[in-house]
Design a protein around this motif. Sequence first.
Motif, PDB file in Angstrom:
ATOM      1  N   ASP A 178      -4.937  -3.182  -0.842  1.00 47.16           N
ATOM      2  CA  ASP A 178      -4.380  -1.860  -1.447  1.00 47.16           C
ATOM      3  C   ASP A 178      -3.226  -2.035  -1.007  1.00 47.16           C
ATOM      4  O   ASP A 178      -2.424  -1.135  -1.641  1.00 47.16           O
ATOM      5  CB  ASP A 178      -5.438  -0.868  -1.006  1.00 47.16           C
ATOM      6  CG  ASP A 178      -6.861  -0.699  -1.492  1.00 47.16           C
ATOM      7  OD1 ASP A 178      -6.939  -0.650  -2.765  1.00 47.16           O
ATOM      8  OD2 ASP A 178      -7.542  -1.155  -0.783  1.00 47.16           O
ATOM      9  N   CYS A 179      -2.702  -2.631  -0.023  1.00 45.04           N
ATOM     10  CA  CYS A 179      -1.305  -2.402   0.288  1.00 45.04           C
ATOM     11  C   CYS A 179      -0.970  -3.568   1.385  1.00 45.04           C
ATOM     12  O   CYS A 179      -1.948  -4.224   1.907  1.00 45.04           O
ATOM     13  CB  CYS A 179      -1.215  -1.103   1.042  1.00 45.04           C
ATOM     14  SG  CYS A 179      -1.755  -0.789   2.744  1.00 45.04           S
ATOM     15  N   ILE A 180       0.421  -3.841   1.434  1.00 47.72           N
ATOM     16  CA  ILE A 180       0.829  -4.992   2.508  1.00 47.72           C
ATOM     17  C   ILE A 180       1.786  -4.294   3.205  1.00 47.72           C
ATOM     18  O   ILE A 180       2.571  -3.585   2.948  1.00 47.72           O
ATOM     19  CB  ILE A 180       0.993  -6.265   1.932  1.00 47.72           C
ATOM     20  CG1 ILE A 180       2.160  -6.074   0.952  1.00 47.72           C
ATOM     21  CG2 ILE A 180      -0.292  -6.615   0.987  1.00 47.72           C
ATOM     22  CD1 ILE A 180       2.660  -7.418   0.464  1.00 47.72           C
TER      23      ILE A 180
ATOM     24  N   VAL B 126       1.297  -4.450  -5.050  1.00 48.69           N
ATOM     25  CA  VAL B 126       0.761  -3.536  -4.323  1.00 48.69           C
ATOM     26  C   VAL B 126       1.927  -2.793  -3.733  1.00 48.69           C
ATOM     27  O   VAL B 126       2.750  -3.370  -3.471  1.00 48.69           O
ATOM     28  CB  VAL B 126      -0.581  -3.926  -3.612  1.00 48.69           C
ATOM     29  CG1 VAL B 126      -1.603  -4.439  -4.321  1.00 48.69           C
ATOM     30  CG2 VAL B 126      -0.073  -4.664  -2.460  1.00 48.69           C
ATOM     31  N   PRO B 127       1.606  -1.674  -3.065  1.00 46.55           N
ATOM     32  CA  PRO B 127       2.583  -1.020  -2.143  1.00 46.55           C
ATOM     33  C   PRO B 127       2.957  -1.878  -0.823  1.00 46.55           C
ATOM     34  O   PRO B 127       1.981  -2.400  -0.197  1.00 46.55           O
ATOM     35  CB  PRO B 127       1.829   0.329  -1.654  1.00 46.55           C
ATOM     36  CG  PRO B 127       0.907   0.475  -2.913  1.00 46.55           C
ATOM     37  CD  PRO B 127       0.467  -0.441  -3.320  1.00 46.55           C
ATOM     38  N   VAL B 128       4.217  -2.161  -0.744  1.00 49.00           N
ATOM     39  CA  VAL B 128       4.790  -2.981   0.098  1.00 49.00           C
ATOM     40  C   VAL B 128       5.753  -2.316   1.123  1.00 49.00           C
ATOM     41  O   VAL B 128       6.493  -1.635   0.759  1.00 49.00           O
ATOM     42  CB  VAL B 128       5.330  -4.214  -0.708  1.00 49.00           C
ATOM     43  CG1 VAL B 128       6.423  -3.966  -1.517  1.00 49.00           C
ATOM     44  CG2 VAL B 128       5.854  -5.342   0.427  1.00 49.00           C
ATOM     45  N   GLN B 129       5.541  -2.839   2.354  1.00 52.24           N
ATOM     46  CA  GLN B 129       6.359  -2.318   3.416  1.00 52.24           C
ATOM     47  C   GLN B 129       6.963  -3.664   4.010  1.00 52.24           C
ATOM     48  O   GLN B 129       6.375  -4.682   4.338  1.00 52.24           O
ATOM     49  CB  GLN B 129       5.861  -1.553   4.715  1.00 52.24           C
ATOM     50  CG  GLN B 129       6.689  -1.246   5.624  1.00 52.24           C
ATOM     51  CD  GLN B 129       5.843  -0.646   6.813  1.00 52.24           C
ATOM     52  OE1 GLN B 129       4.968  -1.257   7.517  1.00 52.24           O
ATOM     53  NE2 GLN B 129       6.028   0.868   7.025  1.00 52.24           N
ATOM     54  N   ILE B 130       8.257  -3.831   4.236  1.00 55.08           N
ATOM     55  CA  ILE B 130       9.034  -4.795   4.853  1.00 55.08           C
ATOM     56  C   ILE B 130       9.691  -4.255   6.169  1.00 55.08           C
ATOM     57  O   ILE B 130      10.468  -3.265   6.255  1.00 55.08           O
ATOM     58  CB  ILE B 130      10.117  -5.523   4.140  1.00 55.08           C
ATOM     59  CG1 ILE B 130       9.454  -6.169   2.972  1.00 55.08           C
ATOM     60  CG2 ILE B 130      10.798  -6.496   4.779  1.00 55.08           C
ATOM     61  CD1 ILE B 130      10.453  -6.667   1.882  1.00 55.08           C
TER      62      ILE B 130
ATOM     63  N   VAL C   5       5.933  -0.368  -7.763  1.00 56.10           N
ATOM     64  CA  VAL C   5       5.127  -0.388  -6.602  1.00 56.10           C
ATOM     65  C   VAL C   5       6.071   0.448  -5.621  1.00 56.10           C
ATOM     66  O   VAL C   5       7.130   0.100  -5.605  1.00 56.10           O
ATOM     67  CB  VAL C   5       4.632  -1.743  -6.276  1.00 56.10           C
ATOM     68  CG1 VAL C   5       3.882  -2.327  -7.213  1.00 56.10           C
ATOM     69  CG2 VAL C   5       5.818  -2.416  -5.673  1.00 56.10           C
ATOM     70  N   PRO C   6       5.212   1.165  -4.962  1.00 59.37           N
ATOM     71  CA  PRO C   6       5.930   1.943  -3.489  1.00 59.37           C
ATOM     72  C   PRO C   6       6.492   0.975  -2.745  1.00 59.37           C
ATOM     73  O   PRO C   6       5.718  -0.174  -2.352  1.00 59.37           O
ATOM     74  CB  PRO C   6       4.576   2.753  -3.241  1.00 59.37           C
ATOM     75  CG  PRO C   6       3.689   3.009  -4.144  1.00 59.37           C
ATOM     76  CD  PRO C   6       3.740   1.624  -5.240  1.00 59.37           C
ATOM     77  N   PHE C   7       7.608   1.181  -2.077  1.00 64.46           N
ATOM     78  CA  PHE C   7       8.233   0.170  -1.334  1.00 64.46           C
ATOM     79  C   PHE C   7       9.035   1.166  -0.322  1.00 64.46           C
ATOM     80  O   PHE C   7       9.574   2.004  -0.502  1.00 64.46           O
ATOM     81  CB  PHE C   7       9.387  -0.390  -2.183  1.00 64.46           C
ATOM     82  CG  PHE C   7      10.155  -1.537  -1.498  1.00 64.46           C
ATOM     83  CD1 PHE C   7       9.555  -2.319  -0.548  1.00 64.46           C
ATOM     84  CD2 PHE C   7      11.484  -1.525  -1.648  1.00 64.46           C
ATOM     85  CE1 PHE C   7      10.555  -3.317   0.268  1.00 64.46           C
ATOM     86  CE2 PHE C   7      12.533  -2.477  -0.962  1.00 64.46           C
ATOM     87  CZ  PHE C   7      11.821  -3.053   0.062  1.00 64.46           C
TER      88      PHE C   7
END
Length: 244
Positions: A149-151, A169-173, A199-201
């Motif tokens: 669902d997210c990464i 999918v929603p992604v955070q870096i 996608v949410p970022f």
Amino acid sequence: MSECCLKGFKWDGEPQGKEVEVSGQTCYVTGSNPDVGIIVIHDLYGWTFGNTRLLADSYAAEVGATVYVPDFFGGVVLSADLINNPAEWGKLDLPNFMERNNKAVRGPEMVSLAKHLRTQHGKLGAIGYCYGGWAAFQLGLKSDAPLVDCIAAAHPTFLTKEEISNVGVPVQIIAPEIDPQFTEELKTYAVTEIPKLGVPFDYQYFPGLSHGFSIRGNRENPAEVKGLERARRAAVMWFKEWLV
């Protein structure tokens, strides 16, 4: 891959989870929420590295999740003691080690485990550190039936533009300023292209810090402590947003 993937510090603390087999994959498992699962994909030091397990414990407690740290090196790990012995790094045959653990070899294992865990939890997320960063993106590929669902990816190694542009999918870096693996070119590409994907970022930038800081940061260095704690809190909030 360079020395930045080996340098760092071991943290004090005793992991609270257990080692079990999950769908044929050896894992460190912590937490016990049947509704929410998180896969933590390890760095070059592998699934037994104490820092990785302590982070997993933190996510289990603060997100409220069952957290899995699978062994994606086929039972072989680099000794955590190497982190304090830079003189030994040159003796490692890293090219051969990485060839035995490349994307073609380990990617299918990661997908298989994610498919299984998808059936066990209502919500499933993944975070990858260094080596594991590319894997988190592959688990988050655009699909009619997403594996997760997210990464989140912290200072990813081996990440490609194609993997970035196909996230679904929603992604955070989590991106340090100094990083020969997640280069300025890749940073620019990510912050330019991901917002076009719908996608949410969440892009977390850490000026002055280097590759590996969020999993091997120096707890005696105030700047690194501040950074690694901010990175951990950011991941916790990201998982709470999309999994809880």
